[in-house]
Motif scaffolding. Sequence first.
Motif, PDB file in Angstrom:
ATOM      1  N   SER A 192      -4.974   7.322  -2.432  1.00  0.00           N
ATOM      2  CA  SER A 192      -5.181   7.023  -3.849  1.00  0.00           C
ATOM      3  C   SER A 192      -4.721   5.602  -4.190  1.00  0.00           C
ATOM      4  O   SER A 192      -4.173   5.353  -5.257  1.00  0.00           O
ATOM      5  CB  SER A 192      -4.391   8.035  -4.677  1.00  0.00           C
ATOM      6  N   GLY A 193      -4.975   4.685  -3.282  1.00  0.00           N
ATOM      7  CA  GLY A 193      -4.540   3.293  -3.456  1.00  0.00           C
ATOM      8  C   GLY A 193      -4.564   2.608  -2.104  1.00  0.00           C
ATOM      9  O   GLY A 193      -4.116   3.176  -1.109  1.00  0.00           O
ATOM     10  N   ASP A 194      -5.118   1.417  -2.058  1.00  0.00           N
ATOM     11  CA  ASP A 194      -5.257   0.721  -0.775  1.00  0.00           C
ATOM     12  C   ASP A 194      -3.930   0.467  -0.073  1.00  0.00           C
ATOM     13  O   ASP A 194      -3.853   0.476   1.149  1.00  0.00           O
ATOM     14  CB  ASP A 194      -5.967  -0.621  -0.982  1.00  0.00           C
ATOM     15  N   THR A 195      -2.893   0.212  -0.872  1.00  0.00           N
ATOM     16  CA  THR A 195      -1.623  -0.108  -0.204  1.00  0.00           C
ATOM     17  C   THR A 195      -1.110   1.058   0.624  1.00  0.00           C
ATOM     18  O   THR A 195      -0.548   0.862   1.700  1.00  0.00           O
ATOM     19  CB  THR A 195      -0.548  -0.543  -1.218  1.00  0.00           C
ATOM     20  N   PHE A 196      -1.347   2.288   0.142  1.00  0.00           N
ATOM     21  CA  PHE A 196      -0.937   3.434   0.950  1.00  0.00           C
ATOM     22  C   PHE A 196      -1.746   3.450   2.243  1.00  0.00           C
ATOM     23  O   PHE A 196      -1.234   3.710   3.324  1.00  0.00           O
ATOM     24  CB  PHE A 196      -1.139   4.744   0.187  1.00  0.00           C
TER      25      PHE A 196
END
Lengths: 328, 328
Positions: free
Chosen positions: B244-248
């Motif tokens: 739910s987010g590119d950084t993850f």
Amino acid sequence: MGITSKDIARICGVSRGTVDRALNNKPRIKQETKERILKTAQELGYRPDLIARSLVTGKTMSLGVVVFDIRNRYFAQLLNSIEITAKKRGYFVNITLQEKDPYMEIKLIDSLVDRRVDGIILCPVNKGDGVGEYLRNLPIPLVVVGNFISPGIPFIGIDEFKAASDAFKLIVSKGYQRIVFVCPPLADKDKENIYSHEKRLEGFMAAAEQMKAIEHIVIDNWDYMNEIKKLVKKNDLKTAFFCSGDTFALEIMKLFRSLKITIPDQVGIMGFDYIDTLEYVTPALSTIYNPVSEIGSKAVETLIDLIEGKEVEPYLLIEHKIIMGESL
Amino acid sequence: MGITSKDIARICGVSRGTVDRALNNKPRIKQETKERILKTAQELGYRPDLIARSLVTGKTMSLGVVVFDIRNRYFAQLLNSIEITAKKRGYFVNITLQEKDPYMEIKLIDSLVDRRVDGIILCPVNKGDGVGEYLRNLPIPLVVVGNFISPGIPFIGIDEFKAASDAFKLIVSKGYQRIVFVCPPLADKDKENIYSHEKRLEGFMAAAEQMKAIEHIVIDNWDYMNEIKKLVKKNDLKTAFFCSGDTFALEIMKLFRSLKITIPDQVGIMGFDYIDTLEYVTPALSTIYNPVSEIGSKAVETLIDLIEGKEVEPYLLIEHKIIMGESL
DNA sequence: TTGAAAGCGCTAACAG
DNA sequence: CTGTTAGCGCTTTCAA
């Protein structure tokens, strides 16, 4: 819009002067009336009109900032630290972007002055004595970050010269025989202020001068990808690419990946700035930590000192640091 | 500070009213006197005091923005586009950072109001009816981006639900048998506004419901790295991690690299947002393009419409897009 | 301890 | 066409 100090005065049956004394806890007011005024102010949800205050005090408690672009990692980090430091000191920040347009830069500075910001932080694209003169004649203090303009305008940055020559020496110590300095911004020397890159070049050249056994090459144009492609073909000397900015290094790593050239086995690579993107790339890029957050907070501190009429360091250098990755 | 309209009036031997007419090219003035006034204003380098003007007009021509953090790529891009659009429309931008502190968020909004900005763009960390009520009662217009708060407060964002279920279906079409939704922010549900992530979860669950043959797992805590380590051990079903987010996703890719697990051969991975860091990572991450620049400019347009008393779309969704990389 | 008055620099309304 | 007056909401004398 809302409730004014006049309203409070009327309701409390006192004069506006007294209300002012209560609200801004000034002396010469009876404790009792003070409390009464504060209480009604509270109840009515009174909020002072900061615009009106500014008009009379001549202070807006806000700082103007002029930079290229926020998407750029360097500026994003800089602005973040500027905003946080300013907030701590009770100042607001007006961020404006000049998008590398020298004309726009001047226009933005002018409008910040018109809006009566108390001081300005500038990362200049303009250069030369003309701007220097212009900036020194502003009616408000200004500090410059990153790209030096001229003496007499406080500057905060790093020792770019030393950083670049440190890097050169480090690369040599890793056994490289040829070092290529990749610095496309040099191509814009005539139309932009690229002080930091020029200083890096100087540092690179000075180190190269000292170590004549090492072959050195400078790439100073935006067609650097093609130049590099040619360079890697002649596979004679152990070569490292020292880039005057991490993004160039990242682009080059991408190129090498597509050419199946492995780092650091076949070529070495080094960046500059230590932008946060590096956290997720492999192999970890060796680079130079550019203490941008410290630069931002020091810029704010210096500017506020200037606003308060204090003496400041006219040329402040923050320590850089070499970051060893796996790319050399 | 400098030269005022009064000075010009005195020098030109006219009244301040006439000067005002000349400077702001209002009607009912003789061309000749107008030119004379403009000329001397020019010569003296007259610049209007915008603070004084604001006091009387009640407009500051500036917009306040409240977001978490500028270092975050998402906000950096958002702010960039907000600043550029605002500048185009003649507005300045006051950027403030709440650092995910709900109390600070309210404080910042209040001080923006005190400074008389004409409107506010907010990416809220607060949630619930309380803030909704508070925001609706502000004396100036406000639009919300990213995290929805409540009806009656104009919102601009994407269709998170559809984006997540689209992603689910795409992953299934690639032959995966188990899909893990990695969404650590869900852990902060109680203390923060994580509307966007909740909607993504809903979209994921709805798609999972439709395709019961696919095993689905939700990771909703910040210890996700360890949970994933455990998951990849049981190498039974073809598994993809939908973050739910590119950084993850980037963190997980880093983990897999260290565990010598190859993407997409052994596991698949998908992100969300399409942050610009992705440009330099390999394998290219499949993700969902979050049109943050469009959101920023639409937010400004909507806010200015509101300031000008126009009707606006109360709930505006911008198109997202699936980006196919090599990670699935 | 408080009040009255002036003024920051500008715009706006109404006369002339 | 132009001048006069008032006033935005606050702070800051100076006087009482």
